[in-house]
Design an enzyme around this catalytic site. Sequence first.
Site, PDB file in Angstrom:
ATOM      1  CG  ASP B 147      -1.932   1.127   1.207  1.00  0.00           C
ATOM      2  OD1 ASP B 147      -2.278   1.622   0.124  1.00  0.00           O
ATOM      3  OD2 ASP B 147      -2.373   1.539   2.299  1.00  0.00           O
ATOM      4  CE  LYS B 193     -12.341   5.283 -12.012  1.00  0.00           C
ATOM      5  NZ  LYS B 193     -13.205   4.340 -12.762  1.00  0.00           N
TER       6      LYS B 193
END
Lengths: 225, 225
Positions: B147, B193
């Site tokens: 992450d 995105k």
Amino acid sequence: MLRSCAARLRTLGAVPGPARRSFSSEKATQKDYSLPNPSWTKDIRLLYDQFMKKCEDGSWKRLPSYKCKSTQRVQNFRNLFLDTKFVEEQTPKAQIFTRSLEEGLGFEYVMFHNEAEKRVVCVFQGGPHLQGNHGYVHGGAIATMIDITAGTCAVLTGGYAMTANLNINFRRPIPLCSVVVINSQIDKIEGRKYFISCDIRSVDEKTLYSEATSLFIKLDPNSLK
Amino acid sequence: MLRSCAARLRTLGAVPGPARRSFSSEKATQKDYSLPNPSWTKDIRLLYDQFMKKCEDGSWKRLPSYKCKSTQRVQNFRNLFLDTKFVEEQTPKAQIFTRSLEEGLGFEYVMFHNEAEKRVVCVFQGGPHLQGNHGYVHGGAIATMIDITAGTCAVLTGGYAMTANLNINFRRPIPLCSVVVINSQIDKIEGRKYFISCDIRSVDEKTLYSEATSLFIKLDPNSLK
């Protein structure tokens, strides 16, 4: 791989089979981290009490949680799956990740298991040392709780298993120091494959924070040696 | 959501734009955790030295890493995206998750950024308090490193962003206390995105431990208030 077994190894009391033999002695010698402590807020205590009530008729069971440094079950697991010499060399100071931070600062949680419904619910309070973005719980800490909750669900149904896939959608950030409810259930079993879905909601269930699907593979004793 | 910003907030030195203004003062007042310390093994030191060599021609940059309790950048972020009063109430003891464990026991890592290639590489040593299954790094700790590495890659390209999805395949367990290399790169950008892929390999690159895809959304200042 394999990390679901961490959850398995932290849920000693609820697992059937030979491993249960040493449960009582472990209970006597190890601290159970899934019991209330002074850092628990009103919210987590309230949910704990609600689930403990559900446990009275035996439909739900609270899962004890240990740091699990050296139990009979770990020994069993190592004998089955690991090169023990390697492990001894690698982990002199090893501690379970989710119990490594000080009381109240990291992962505060308790899990409950419903065997008939193949469900595990985890009540989680994310302490201030789990910060990701300012004021919110780190995505990695959320992924960790999803992994151990879904992993526990898999392991309590099928025995030793490993995480093969985690697919997490993060819908809303979880405020630091708040309490959330993680709900996991087995959707499908195909041979050694366990498909488990999981969501994280607010205490009032109105806010959906995260949704996840996961795949766990039941371990073959020959798969890692 | 948003946790990629934790990585963003830990990579102060490499981010273009106004936020850079206060970098020098932060450098002066905060400890940089991405520099070698006595807990670093030969493997992580070797890779650190190799990447520092690559930094000499400017193609790569080492990313400093702070606990980042109160920097100008956090202030900027809070002013843009958060209800500051709420944050103050929630996080009196807040610490960045990946820097909360003691030196050598938890997450030891350093990230390097290649702007031209839109790549971030993280050299990671998983300490003994990150244990999942006995002798191996917890899947949640692996997800955490994926992450922050992918998140840093997104944020250094597009500015403040949030994790929307993490999809991780766990191929092999990572031995506790070993060193691995996490490689992330932007595959595609569609409006706000950012699609980022990531893998984790052994130092000799022969063992693939994990593969992941991720989606990060560039933040809209009005999206959270």
